[in-house]
Design an enzyme around this catalytic site. Structure first.
Site, PDB file in Angstrom:
ATOM      1  N   GLU A   1       0.829  -1.217   0.000  1.00  0.00           N
ATOM      2  CA  GLU A   1       0.000   0.000   0.000  1.00  0.00           C
ATOM      3  C   GLU A   1       0.862   1.264   0.000  1.00  0.00           C
ATOM      4  O   GLU A   1       0.730   2.102   0.886  1.00  0.00           O
ATOM      5  CB  GLU A   1      -0.888   0.008   1.245  1.00  0.00           C
ATOM      6  CG  GLU A   1      -1.779  -1.207   1.395  1.00  0.00           C
ATOM      7  CD  GLU A   1      -2.523  -1.251   2.717  1.00  0.00           C
ATOM      8  OE1 GLU A   1      -3.569  -1.898   2.786  1.00  0.00           O
ATOM      9  OE2 GLU A   1      -2.061  -0.627   3.711  1.00  0.00           O
ATOM     10  N   PRO A   2       1.746   1.421  -0.957  1.00  0.00           N
ATOM     11  CA  PRO A   2       2.620   2.594  -0.930  1.00  0.00           C
ATOM     12  C   PRO A   2       1.884   3.871  -1.313  1.00  0.00           C
ATOM     13  O   PRO A   2       0.993   3.856  -2.168  1.00  0.00           O
ATOM     14  CB  PRO A   2       3.671   2.265  -1.996  1.00  0.00           C
ATOM     15  CG  PRO A   2       2.942   1.383  -2.960  1.00  0.00           C
ATOM     16  CD  PRO A   2       1.949   0.595  -2.152  1.00  0.00           C
TER      17      PRO A   2
ATOM     18  N   CYS B   1      -3.009  33.125  10.744  1.00  0.00           N
ATOM     19  CA  CYS B   1      -2.872  33.782  12.055  1.00  0.00           C
ATOM     20  C   CYS B   1      -2.540  32.796  13.159  1.00  0.00           C
ATOM     21  O   CYS B   1      -3.355  32.564  14.058  1.00  0.00           O
ATOM     22  CB  CYS B   1      -4.172  34.516  12.380  1.00  0.00           C
ATOM     23  SG  CYS B   1      -4.466  35.810  11.201  1.00  0.00           S
ATOM     24  N   GLU B   2      -1.388  32.192  13.074  1.00  0.00           N
ATOM     25  CA  GLU B   2      -0.898  31.297  14.131  1.00  0.00           C
ATOM     26  C   GLU B   2       0.622  31.359  14.122  1.00  0.00           C
ATOM     27  O   GLU B   2       1.233  31.328  13.051  1.00  0.00           O
ATOM     28  CB  GLU B   2      -1.310  29.837  13.857  1.00  0.00           C
ATOM     29  CG  GLU B   2      -2.776  29.609  13.826  1.00  0.00           C
ATOM     30  CD  GLU B   2      -3.203  28.339  14.552  1.00  0.00           C
ATOM     31  OE1 GLU B   2      -2.416  27.778  15.336  1.00  0.00           O
ATOM     32  OE2 GLU B   2      -4.354  27.943  14.310  1.00  0.00           O
TER      33      GLU B   2
END
Ligand code: LLP
Length: 429
Positions: free
Chosen positions: A273-274, A355-356
């Site tokens: 499952e790459p 805004c963080e």
């Protein structure tokens, strides 16, 4: 290996200068190289060719229909983790017989949808899920095909937030009790346990966890068969690492060398499952500098891509190489090793408009002086970039472009302000 290269001091994706794409499609922009995508899929297919594996591209990594369609056209199936991802895989032309469905919280609705489409099997992650799957199968008069996902209890191997095979995480069945759970469904009229699944974590830069996981898997497969379960599939999940900082990733061959012996021993059909290995280095995020500033002795490059476009640095402190698209004379192409001094550079913070304080693509990164309007490339952004993007701060999601040779096409248009409110009921009243 990828097809992003500097030719005459200008960054190209295959044969297309990135400045041309910024001009035509705007920024921030995800740019993907088709040749790189297919090269990496082929690498996995060739390394494991002896086992004729069912390669199931992991849709969560980058679910764009056009990318998924390329995967399907080149022989890949899909690993999905929600009804939405199953929908994407099918819409991209995925063959249901090559679709596997993992996830710890599948709902009845999702199970029914998967039954209707006829997927290869469910990767089952708990005892309750296994029994519920049997009940749903019964209610529609069918027999569910299940691979039991085991948590093989391996030592830590990657970031704590993405390590899925250490003791106590929410994923899979505990290796100590999986056989009891399996015993409980021997002879169940609506359940067939046809496989064993594990996904060890992501990204993994060593083959050792796969060797250990596969060896534990071989023992379990023998025990499950002894219980009477017709185990035909060994699903080793994804997780193969890529180059982020330097040339740190292993070739697919290295993983094949430790997995194939167990495939030979168990005579199982191998499923992989790459995700990241295929699309990670096939994409970059192109952005444009808006302003530069200094604050408290720190230098900031404020550009138009933000944590809502690529959340990996904020979420995992991940390292992505960043370099100007058109570096001035005297500057090298992006350094291969960021841990050594780079001439004509100084530590800067690459941040976005959100805004963080946690909104950054790189911290204290050695970069040359940048000015308003310059273009920057953030590399290895093809996996878990767009897929984890959001509209935070009411920012429109970026556009996506697929390049092949000298040609390019839009595979997702930039969102508009109207898109931002489209799902909000009665938004125009
Ligand atoms: N199979 C299963 C069951 C998975 O949970 C995953 C990823 C994969 C396959 C694909 O793994 P890959 O080959 O791409 O490493 N957002 C994080 C990564 C989370 C991985 C989640 N599961 C990041 O940006 O690093």
């Amino acid at each position: 290996m990828d097809h992003f290269q500097y030719l005459d001091r200008v960054l190209h994706c295959e044969e297309v200068p990135l400045a041309e794409l910024a001009e035509k499609y705007g920024t921030p922009l995800f740019v993907y190289s088709q040749a790189t995508l297919l090269h990496h899929l082929k690498q996995i297919q060739s390394a494991f060719a002896e086992a004729d594996p069912i390669v199931c591209y992991s849709v969560k990594t980058n679910g764009n229909i056009h990318i998924a369609r390329l995967m399907a056209e080149h022989g890949s199936g899909f690993d999905v983790t929600s009804g939405g991802e199953l929908f994407r895989a099918l819409k991209a032309g995925g063959d249901p017989k090559k679709i596997v469905f993992a996830g710890v919280g599948k709902t009845d609705v999702e199970m029914r949808y998967a039954f209707e489409t006829g997927i290869l099997f469910f990767d089952v992650e708990s005892e309750q899920e296994l029994h519920r799957l049997g009940e749903v199968a019964k209610s529609i008069g069918t027999v569910a095909r299940a691979a039991l996902r085991v948590n093989p209890d391996l030592p830590p191997k990657t970031h704590i937030k993405t390590d899925t095979s250490v003791k106590g995480v929410k994923f899979g069945l505990d290796i100590d009790t999986i056989l009891e759970v399996a015993q409980g469904v021997v002879g169940h009229p609506n359940l067939q346990v046809v496989g064993l699944h594990m996904h060890l974590g992501s990204p993994i830069l060593s083959a050792e966890p796969y060797r250990q996981g596969a060896e534990k898997g071989a023992i379990l497969i023998a025990a499950l068969r002894k219980q009477g379960h017709p185990i035909q599939y060994l699903n080793m999940g994804g997780g193969f690492g890529i180059h982020y900082r330097k040339q740190e990733a292993l070739p697919a061959q290295a993983f094949a060398e430790v997995i194939l012996p167990v495939v030979r021993e168990t005579k199982c059909r191998l499923v992989l499952e790459p995700g990241r290995f295929i699309v990670g280095n096939a994409g970059l995020l192109l952005s444009r500098v808006i302003f530069t500033k200094e604050s408290g002795g720190k230098h900031y490059i404020i550009q138009d891509a933000a944590m809502n476009d690529l959340i990996r640095p904020t979420l995992y402190d991940s390292f992505h190489r960043i370099w100007p698209v058109a570096p001035s004379a005297g500057l090298p192409a992006p350094p291969l090793d960021y841990e050594t001094a780079i001439p004509h550079t100084f530590p800067q913070n690459v941040v976005g408009p959100v805004c963080e304080s946690g909104d950054f693509l790189a911290k204290d990164r050695n970069l040359p002086t940048m000015k308003r309007g310059d273009l920057l490339a953030t590399f290895s952004a093809g996996a878990y970039g767009m897929a984890m993007s959001s509209n935070y701060n009411a920012r429109c999601r970026a556009a996506e472009v697929l390049v092949t040779g000298r040609t390019h096409r839009l595979i997702r248009r930039r969102e508009t302000y109207d898109d931002l409110v489209r799902a909000e009921v009665d938004c125009n009243s």
